[in-house]
Structure formats: structure tokens, C-alpha cells
Design an enzyme around this catalytic site. Sequence first.
Site, PDB file in Angstrom:
ATOM      1  N   ASP A  88       6.603  11.850   0.126  1.00 45.98           N
ATOM      2  CA  ASP A  88       5.358  12.612  -0.007  1.00 45.98           C
ATOM      3  C   ASP A  88       5.405  13.948   0.735  1.00 45.98           C
ATOM      4  OD1 ASP A  88       4.361  10.624  -1.587  1.00 45.98           O
ATOM      5  OD2 ASP A  88       2.816   9.938  -0.212  1.00 45.98           O
TER       6      ASP A  88
ATOM      7  N   CYS B  30      -0.218   9.527  -9.363  1.00 49.87           N
ATOM      8  CA  CYS B  30       0.505  10.746  -9.714  1.00 49.87           C
ATOM      9  C   CYS B  30       1.649  10.455 -10.664  1.00 49.87           C
ATOM     10  CB  CYS B  30       1.069  11.396  -8.440  1.00 49.87           C
ATOM     11  SG  CYS B  30      -0.198  12.191  -7.465  1.00 49.87           S
TER      12      CYS B  30
ATOM     13  N   ARG C 268      -7.589  14.803  -4.200  1.00 46.91           N
ATOM     14  CA  ARG C 268      -7.421  13.347  -4.081  1.00 46.91           C
ATOM     15  C   ARG C 268      -6.885  12.978  -2.701  1.00 46.91           C
ATOM     16  NH1 ARG C 268      -3.528  10.995  -8.077  1.00 46.91           N
ATOM     17  NH2 ARG C 268      -3.824   9.409  -6.500  1.00 46.91           N
TER      18      ARG C 268
ATOM     19  N   LYS D 239      -4.969   8.358   4.075  1.00 43.13           N
ATOM     20  CA  LYS D 239      -5.452   7.939   2.748  1.00 43.13           C
ATOM     21  C   LYS D 239      -4.845   6.598   2.329  1.00 43.13           C
ATOM     22  CE  LYS D 239      -3.527   9.688  -1.162  1.00 43.13           C
ATOM     23  NZ  LYS D 239      -3.121   8.741  -2.192  1.00 43.13           N
ATOM     24  N   ASN D 240      -3.525   6.518   2.404  1.00 41.48           N
ATOM     25  CA  ASN D 240      -2.879   5.332   1.846  1.00 41.48           C
ATOM     26  C   ASN D 240      -3.143   4.073   2.662  1.00 41.48           C
ATOM     27  OD1 ASN D 240      -1.991   6.812  -0.296  1.00 41.48           O
ATOM     28  ND2 ASN D 240       0.093   7.109   0.483  1.00 41.48           N
TER      29      ASN D 240
ATOM     30  N   ARG E 171       6.598   4.111 -12.391  1.00 43.31           N
ATOM     31  CA  ARG E 171       6.116   3.436 -11.189  1.00 43.31           C
ATOM     32  C   ARG E 171       5.843   1.963 -11.524  1.00 43.31           C
ATOM     33  NH1 ARG E 171       2.177   7.569  -7.986  1.00 43.31           N
ATOM     34  NH2 ARG E 171       2.810   6.308  -6.219  1.00 43.31           N
TER      35      ARG E 171
HETATM   36  C1  UD1 Z   1       3.042   4.529  -2.093  1.00 39.61           C
HETATM   37  C2  UD1 Z   1       2.123   5.697  -1.845  1.00 39.61           C
HETATM   38  C3  UD1 Z   1       2.786   6.997  -2.287  1.00 39.61           C
HETATM   39  C4  UD1 Z   1       4.166   7.139  -1.673  1.00 39.61           C
HETATM   40  C5  UD1 Z   1       4.995   5.891  -1.870  1.00 39.61           C
HETATM   41  C6  UD1 Z   1       6.318   5.931  -1.107  1.00 39.61           C
HETATM   42  C7  UD1 Z   1      -0.090   4.714  -2.063  1.00 39.61           C
HETATM   43  C8  UD1 Z   1      -1.337   4.603  -2.858  1.00 39.61           C
HETATM   44  N1  UD1 Z   1       0.894   5.481  -2.577  1.00 39.61           N
HETATM   45  O1  UD1 Z   1       3.226   4.462  -3.501  1.00 39.61           O
HETATM   46  O2  UD1 Z   1       1.948   8.066  -1.907  1.00 39.61           O
HETATM   47  O3  UD1 Z   1       4.827   8.215  -2.296  1.00 39.61           O
HETATM   48  O4  UD1 Z   1       4.265   4.731  -1.418  1.00 39.61           O
HETATM   49  O5  UD1 Z   1       6.097   6.130   0.240  1.00 39.61           O
HETATM   50  O6  UD1 Z   1       0.031   4.161  -0.974  1.00 39.61           O
HETATM   51  N2  UD1 Z   1       8.977   0.081  -7.152  1.00 39.61           N
HETATM   52  C9  UD1 Z   1       9.477  -0.803  -8.071  1.00 39.61           C
HETATM   53  N3  UD1 Z   1       8.755  -1.922  -8.338  1.00 39.61           N
HETATM   54  C10 UD1 Z   1       7.558  -2.201  -7.745  1.00 39.61           C
HETATM   55  C11 UD1 Z   1       7.060  -1.284  -6.792  1.00 39.61           C
HETATM   56  C12 UD1 Z   1       7.798  -0.139  -6.526  1.00 39.61           C
HETATM   57  O7  UD1 Z   1      10.547  -0.595  -8.632  1.00 39.61           O
HETATM   58  O8  UD1 Z   1       6.965  -3.239  -8.041  1.00 39.61           O
HETATM   59  C13 UD1 Z   1       9.757   1.316  -6.827  1.00 39.61           C
HETATM   60  C14 UD1 Z   1       8.990   2.590  -7.187  1.00 39.61           C
HETATM   61  O9  UD1 Z   1       9.182   2.950  -8.536  1.00 39.61           O
HETATM   62  C15 UD1 Z   1       9.604   3.588  -6.236  1.00 39.61           C
HETATM   63  C16 UD1 Z   1       9.894   2.743  -4.984  1.00 39.61           C
HETATM   64  O10 UD1 Z   1       9.922   1.393  -5.429  1.00 39.61           O
HETATM   65  O11 UD1 Z   1      10.824   4.065  -6.744  1.00 39.61           O
HETATM   66  C17 UD1 Z   1       8.863   2.886  -3.877  1.00 39.61           C
HETATM   67  O12 UD1 Z   1       7.583   2.595  -4.385  1.00 39.61           O
HETATM   68  P1  UD1 Z   1       6.383   2.156  -3.440  1.00 39.61           P
HETATM   69  O13 UD1 Z   1       6.798   2.276  -2.024  1.00 39.61           O
HETATM   70  O14 UD1 Z   1       5.866   0.847  -3.916  1.00 39.61           O
HETATM   71  O15 UD1 Z   1       5.323   3.281  -3.770  1.00 39.61           O
HETATM   72  P2  UD1 Z   1       3.822   3.163  -4.194  1.00 39.61           P
HETATM   73  O16 UD1 Z   1       3.176   1.961  -3.555  1.00 39.61           O
HETATM   74  O17 UD1 Z   1       3.697   3.358  -5.664  1.00 39.61           O
END
Ligand code: UD1
Length: 430
Positions: free
Chosen positions: A305, A117, A397, A22-23, A122
Site C-alpha cells: 500500500d 481497489c 475511501r 482504516k484496515n 483478489r
Molecule cells: C489487505 C488490505 C489492503 C492491502 C493488503 C496487503 C484491507 C481491507 N485491505 O487486503 O489494503 O493492500 O491487505 O497488505 O485490509 N490472496 C489469495 N487468496 C486469498 C486471499 C488473498 O490468493 O484468499 C492473495 C491476494 O491476491 C494477494 C495476497 O494474497 O496477492 C495478499 O492478500 P491479502 O493480504 O489477503 O490482502 P487483502 O486482505 O485483500
Amino acid sequence: MEQYAIKGGNPLVGEVEIGGAKNAALAILAAAAMTDETVVIENVPDLRDTMVMLQAMESIGVQVERENRHTVRINAKNIRNLVIEDDGIKKIRASYYFLGALLGRYKKAEVALPGGCNIGLRPIDQHIKGFRALGAEVRIEHGLIITEAERLRGSHIYFDGVTVGATINVMLAAALAEGQTIIENAAKEPHVVDVANFLNSMGASIKGAGTDVVRIRGVQKLHGTEYTVIPDQIEAGTFMFAAAVTKGDVTVKNVIPKHLESISAKLMEIGCEVEESDDAVRVVAAKPLTHTQVKTLPYPGFPTDMQPQITVALGLSRGISIVTESIFENRFKYVDELTRMGASIKVESNTAIIDGVAKYTGASLTAPDLRAGAALVTAALAAEGVSTIDDVNFIERGYEDFPQKLQSLGAQIEKVNTERELKKFRLKTG
Ligand code: UD1
């Protein structure tokens, strides 16, 4: 009322085909809008999130044709506008990939703030930092993130934390920037590599994806391609843990075993046998499960996840286990539901202390989010008696044909829409 009715107690046995990631697919779909030539993508999972992504693309003039359930043909030569804000898109996280994709190609994008979610704060500050480093302006107005640039210029970006989303988003924009971009402290997840491979197949020049340092040499234009999305690591892992908790014997097929190593390692630690072959992994849970400790970490660590799924298994494992969540701060909301099934789990900030019990008992449950919802399904499959799970739209989803795939392994699970159907299920399953 749309819920899963589950009668637990059957060991899951057999083989199950795992779908596309999915991702990875969500980012690849957005990236397909970066060329005016046709892109054909195979192994796209048929999920609510992918459907929402495709609808959002159609809303700005991208032509989307489904060749079959898992193959889409995309042509983005007639994009009419650069504003993506339909209702569906506000609910999914991956909408932010349109920012990088459209900023790269058109030097402008406006996208509704991302949802996804509710597993904690986030933020998207690292995405914004990356775009700004490439020379773009970024502002938030009326619920939209607006980014634009005269020109995008390659840059040296050091992420403050490891983030999958920001790594991919900057890769997208930088693929069409002038000169070289270096991303340090990049995420190494398999889907980061998959998106880089996809972009390279369109003519981008990205090296180092899968390591801490990704180097992107900007090109002027991307071209059409045909590409197959990698298998879904988390769907596979969920079935592997479902085998463990039901004392079953399940082979997940069409997987990349390397991507499942951290999951396989934990299953072996708690007493399962795990056999790998070229594109399959078999999990046999013949012995009682035992306790362990686990901390979620960026890849190649244990995936956040998969945290709810391993917690469900440790809740049934002999001894005291500890699960530490280091990625998202609010990811233990489902523990209350497990407690109602008889689990003995205490959560202290980002740590769950689990005292394994001999069994769970069926209960009326609500899926709080996607992965926790799937984990509750596995708990119900292991439990004595009937459970119901509400809010299955979360689960759908991320899992295609989840009840059907589980049924093919011998599970007693059905999606029911009325009290009558639920009664019928109870009668049928005794
Ligand atoms: C993606 C996945 C999600 C998975 C996560 C971690 C998708 C659509 N979702 O989410 O299923 O759980 O990776 O493997 O692909 N962070 C910041 N600032 C930012 C971006 C992230 O502080 O600008 C923090 C987040 O709050 C979190 C950590 O970094 O604590 C990791 O986030 P990230 O890897 O970016 O996750 P997502 O892309 O939201």
C-alpha cells in the site's frame, strides 16, 4: 466534477495528526457484531469505507451511535438477519469480515462478494479454505458468499500464502469455535495484531498474533469492551513520502514508529533524515533524493500500500531505481499518469524501472485506485504548475480530510466542483 486542484512547488512543513488505521477499524467494526453487549470503539477514521461498514451493520439491525466523529458505540443484540448485500458493501473489500464475524456468532452468514481497489485478482480461496477447515460449508450463489455450519470446530490451518484478510477472518470465526485453532503462515501486519487485541478485550483467547503462528482457543461468548484503534501506518507513510518529494520537513504525530520502520528505512536510504520519538516521526528532506531498490512484501517488509508513493519519490531521485511489486499483480496502473507529468518509468510485469528526472510538471490526472490516487497527489504537490486529479472518491475511501491536512502543511490544494472553482484556484495560486 469533483476533483482536487493542486499547485505544486511548496515544501510541506509542519506537524500532522494521523488518524486510526482504516484496515484495522474495518475488521474491528465487523467484530463488534460478535457480542450482544455494547462495544465502544475510539479512533475510528471518518472515511467512506468505515461509513459503508457501519451502514451495512445497521441494515441487519445493529445499533450504531456516533458519540463523536471518531468514537462509535455499537450494540448488536438485535440482529435481524444474516444477509449483507447493500450496494455500498459490494464495493469494499473488508465486507468479507462479516463472514467470519457472523459465522462465528451465528454459524451462518451471507455476504455479497467483496469489491475493493482494482489492483489485480483478489481471490478469497484462503478465507474459504479456513472456514471449511473449521467445519463450515461455503458456496457462492447469486453473487453472495454463503457460509454455514452446524458447529464450528477448531482446526489446524496452513495458509498457502500470507494473507491479511484470511488471517483475520479465520481468527474471527475461530474465536467462537469449539476447541483450539492454529493458523500457520499467518499475516503479521499491525492490524492483525490490533484485531486480535480487540477480540481478546472482548474475552477471546488469541495468542501469537504478530508472529507466523496464531493460536486461538475458542470461547463460548464474547462480551462488551472499550477499545482504541491503532494509528494508520499507510496514512502516516503517505505524509512521510509527501515530505520527501516536496523537499519538506514534516512530523507525523500520533503514530507507532515501530510500524513505520520499513518506510523510514527506505526514506533514509534515499537521503532523507528521519527522527523517531515515542509517538511521532519527523522526516526532513534537505538533500537531493537518490535511487534505491524496493520490493513489496508482507509485514515487516515494505507495504504494497506504499508502493505508488515510493515510486513517485524514486521518479524524482537521481539514478536508476527498481520497484518490484510482489503482492498484487496489477498495481502499476498509475504509472501512465506519472509519465504524463514527465516521469521516466518502464513497467515490465511486476517491476518498474525508474530513471529519475529532475522535476514533474502539472497535468490532468485520474486516480486509478486509493493508494495510487494519494501518490498522484504527492506527485502533484512536487510538480511545477497546476494539476487536477479526478475520481477523488477513491482517495477519500482511505484518507480523512486529506486536502485540509495537506493545507495545514502549506500545500496549495483544494477540492473543486466546477470549472469556475478551478479557474478561481488557478487565479488565486498564480
Ligand atoms: C489487505 C488490505 C489492503 C492491502 C493488503 C496487503 C484491507 C481491507 N485491505 O487486503 O489494503 O493492500 O491487505 O497488505 O485490509 N490472496 C489469495 N487468496 C486469498 C486471499 C488473498 O490468493 O484468499 C492473495 C491476494 O491476491 C494477494 C495476497 O494474497 O496477492 C495478499 O492478500 P491479502 O493480504 O489477503 O490482502 P487483502 O486482505 O485483500
